[in-house]
Design an enzyme around this catalytic site. Structure first.
Site, PDB file in Angstrom:
ATOM      1  N   ALA A  65      17.542  13.976 -28.238  1.00 19.44           N
ATOM      2  CA  ALA A  65      16.421  13.070 -28.440  1.00 19.44           C
ATOM      3  C   ALA A  65      15.802  12.787 -27.078  1.00 19.44           C
ATOM      4  CB  ALA A  65      16.912  11.780 -29.086  1.00 19.44           C
ATOM      5  N   GLY A 108      20.714  15.285 -30.163  1.00 17.95           N
ATOM      6  CA  GLY A 108      19.862  15.589 -31.315  1.00 17.95           C
ATOM      7  C   GLY A 108      19.661  17.088 -31.502  1.00 17.95           C
ATOM      8  N   GLU A 111      22.560  18.121 -33.428  1.00 19.01           N
ATOM      9  CA  GLU A 111      22.413  17.579 -34.792  1.00 19.01           C
ATOM     10  C   GLU A 111      21.381  18.387 -35.592  1.00 19.01           C
ATOM     11  OE1 GLU A 111      21.830  13.689 -33.023  1.00 19.01           O
ATOM     12  OE2 GLU A 111      23.394  12.882 -34.307  1.00 19.01           O
ATOM     13  N   GLU A 131      26.000  11.875 -26.059  1.00 14.33           N
ATOM     14  CA  GLU A 131      25.446  10.524 -26.130  1.00 14.33           C
ATOM     15  C   GLU A 131      26.344   9.485 -25.464  1.00 14.33           C
ATOM     16  OE1 GLU A 131      25.486  12.681 -28.627  1.00 14.33           O
ATOM     17  OE2 GLU A 131      23.596  12.611 -29.745  1.00 14.33           O
TER      18      GLU A 131
HETATM   19  N1  CAA Z   1      15.191  13.617 -22.964  1.00 10.22           N
HETATM   20  C1  CAA Z   1      14.155  13.620 -22.081  1.00 10.22           C
HETATM   21  N2  CAA Z   1      14.041  14.484 -21.053  1.00 10.22           N
HETATM   22  C2  CAA Z   1      15.032  15.408 -20.898  1.00 10.22           C
HETATM   23  C3  CAA Z   1      16.129  15.470 -21.764  1.00 10.22           C
HETATM   24  C4  CAA Z   1      16.187  14.530 -22.836  1.00 10.22           C
HETATM   25  N3  CAA Z   1      17.178  14.540 -23.738  1.00 10.22           N
HETATM   26  N4  CAA Z   1      16.941  16.469 -21.339  1.00 10.22           N
HETATM   27  C5  CAA Z   1      16.356  17.016 -20.268  1.00 10.22           C
HETATM   28  N5  CAA Z   1      15.197  16.386 -19.999  1.00 10.22           N
HETATM   29  C6  CAA Z   1      14.251  16.666 -18.901  1.00 10.22           C
HETATM   30  C7  CAA Z   1      14.776  16.193 -17.545  1.00 10.22           C
HETATM   31  O1  CAA Z   1      14.517  14.818 -17.371  1.00 10.22           O
HETATM   32  C8  CAA Z   1      13.990  17.073 -16.605  1.00 10.22           C
HETATM   33  O2  CAA Z   1      12.695  16.556 -16.490  1.00 10.22           O
HETATM   34  P1  CAA Z   1      11.983  16.529 -15.018  1.00 10.22           P
HETATM   35  O3  CAA Z   1      11.847  17.978 -14.619  1.00 10.22           O
HETATM   36  O4  CAA Z   1      10.665  15.856 -15.280  1.00 10.22           O
HETATM   37  O5  CAA Z   1      12.897  15.791 -14.122  1.00 10.22           O
HETATM   38  C9  CAA Z   1      13.877  18.386 -17.365  1.00 10.22           C
HETATM   39  O6  CAA Z   1      14.131  18.068 -18.748  1.00 10.22           O
HETATM   40  C10 CAA Z   1      14.908  19.416 -16.935  1.00 10.22           C
HETATM   41  O7  CAA Z   1      16.187  18.806 -17.006  1.00 10.22           O
HETATM   42  P2  CAA Z   1      17.227  18.789 -15.784  1.00 10.22           P
HETATM   43  O8  CAA Z   1      16.499  18.815 -14.467  1.00 10.22           O
HETATM   44  O9  CAA Z   1      18.176  17.656 -16.010  1.00 10.22           O
HETATM   45  O10 CAA Z   1      17.934  20.203 -15.990  1.00 10.22           O
HETATM   46  P3  CAA Z   1      19.442  20.595 -15.631  1.00 10.22           P
HETATM   47  O11 CAA Z   1      19.531  22.059 -15.865  1.00 10.22           O
HETATM   48  O12 CAA Z   1      19.816  20.063 -14.292  1.00 10.22           O
HETATM   49  O13 CAA Z   1      20.343  19.811 -16.719  1.00 10.22           O
HETATM   50  C11 CAA Z   1      20.962  19.068 -18.921  1.00 10.22           C
HETATM   51  C12 CAA Z   1      20.238  20.149 -18.065  1.00 10.22           C
HETATM   52  C13 CAA Z   1      22.455  19.117 -18.650  1.00 10.22           C
HETATM   53  C14 CAA Z   1      20.700  19.422 -20.369  1.00 10.22           C
HETATM   54  C15 CAA Z   1      20.399  17.670 -18.582  1.00 10.22           C
HETATM   55  O14 CAA Z   1      18.994  17.704 -18.622  1.00 10.22           O
HETATM   56  C16 CAA Z   1      20.876  16.601 -19.521  1.00 10.22           C
HETATM   57  O15 CAA Z   1      21.991  16.126 -19.427  1.00 10.22           O
HETATM   58  N6  CAA Z   1      19.984  16.161 -20.475  1.00 10.22           N
HETATM   59  C17 CAA Z   1      20.279  15.090 -21.396  1.00 10.22           C
HETATM   60  C18 CAA Z   1      21.204  15.514 -22.512  1.00 10.22           C
HETATM   61  C19 CAA Z   1      21.528  14.335 -23.414  1.00 10.22           C
HETATM   62  O16 CAA Z   1      22.086  13.360 -23.007  1.00 10.22           O
HETATM   63  N7  CAA Z   1      21.158  14.458 -24.719  1.00 10.22           N
HETATM   64  C20 CAA Z   1      21.410  13.429 -25.707  1.00 10.22           C
HETATM   65  C21 CAA Z   1      20.198  12.554 -25.857  1.00 10.22           C
HETATM   66  S1  CAA Z   1      20.484  11.140 -26.930  1.00 10.22           S
HETATM   67  C22 CAA Z   1      20.399  11.760 -28.512  1.00 10.22           C
HETATM   68  O17 CAA Z   1      20.174  12.928 -28.735  1.00 10.22           O
HETATM   69  C23 CAA Z   1      20.648  10.753 -29.629  1.00 10.22           C
HETATM   70  C24 CAA Z   1      20.704  11.320 -31.015  1.00 10.22           C
HETATM   71  O18 CAA Z   1      21.737  11.310 -31.651  1.00 10.22           O
HETATM   72  C25 CAA Z   1      19.506  11.851 -31.687  1.00 10.22           C
END
Ligand code: CAA
Length: 257
Positions: A65, A108, A111, A131
């Protein structure tokens, strides 16, 4: 229909939806999910489409998400929007959905992958529910579907540590159907979709629904449901054609009637 965050195409009788927010690893904002569900429902109504593929790009299926969208919203705002209700409509799609997954399928994204009926993954896929690292938990089925898919111990490990698993491990746990090199995952998913698209559509639809019932119903009720679907299919034109073609040693032509 023009969409901002998904790209839609067709190949033979397969509908293809590609998530398209590459700069944020296909983070699933509200509009993307609305567009995705609207298009799934449109494809479900389209008689020319027999199976659907959902994909992302080589680097990310979807990284979850959109955290930016959630970060400042209050609990009450999110509850009032009922933002996960739209996800539940994916389960009502009657046609088979195949996920073609490469790179990150997190939160998400995992999911959404689990809402699909079949999954073809690339060797680079990383699948998980991180999460807990954000001090929250899954809200679109992660605790329920992952546990049903991989069992309590593995689900507990993935959900409590937030650590993703590789494609190879996901295959061992039955979370994905097939793992192939990154160059081939989309092609393989499409091949699988085309194979299913050639099957008689009424049988496909009823089998899909009956298999999903296995998660929810006690065995005797599930058996009863299955049997009634079986009887109902006997009323279709396609089943006469299927059985006749077998006996006449020819290829059946199914019409979906
Ligand atoms: N939401 C918003 N932006 C996101 C995102 C997310 N879930 N995941 C990645 N991005 C964005 C980053 O902020 C970044 O943006 P900028 O270039 O503007 O800084 C861009 O995507 C690239 O990401 P990274 O620079 O972080 O890339 P990386 O290769 O270093 O890392 C990653 C990749 C490990 C996937 C890391 O981005 C990460 O941990 N993302 C979040 C994953 C996460 O926590 N997901 C769960 C979300 S909550 C949810 O999903 C609830 C539900 O049940 C529905």
């Amino acid at each position: 229909m023009t969409y901002a965050y998904i790209h839609v195409s067709t190949d033979e009788s397969v509908g293809i939806i590609a998530l398209n927010r590459p700069k944020v690893l296909n983070a699933l904002n509200l509009q993307l999910i609305d567009e995705l569900v609207a298009e799934l429902e449109r494809m479900d109504r389209d008689p020319e489409i027999r199976a659907i593929v959902i994909t992302g790009n080589d680097r990310a299926f979807a990284a979850g998400a959109d955290i930016g969208e959630m970060a400042e919203a209050s609990a009450i705002e999110i509850m009032q929007k009922d933002q996960f209700a739209v996800w539940d409509r994916i389960m009502l799609i009657s046609k088979p959905i195949i996920a073609a997954v490469s790179g990150f399928a997190l939160g998400g994204g995992c999911e959404l992958m689990m809402s699909c009926d079949l999954v073809v993954a690339s060797e680079s896929a990383l699948i998980g529910q991180p999460e807990v690292n954000l001090a929250v938990m899954p809200g679109a089925g992660g605790t329920q579907r992952l546990t049903r898919a991989v069992g309590l111990r593995k689900a507990m490990e993935m959900l409590l540590t937030g650590e993703p698993i590789t494609a190879a491990e996901a295959l061992r746990y039955g979370l994905v159907n097939k793992v192939v090199p990154v160059e081939a995952y989309f092609r393989e998913a499409l091949k699988l979709a085309k194979r299913i698209a050639k099957q008689p559509p009424l049988a496909v639809r009823m089998i899909k629904k009956a298999v999903h019932k296995a998660d929810d119903l006690p065995l005797d009720e599930g058996m009863d449901y299955e049997r009634n679907c079986f009887y109902l299919l006997l009323a279709s034109e396609d089943r006469y054609e299927g059985m006749k073609a077998f006996l006449e040693k020819r290829k059946a032509t199914f019409t979906g009637k």
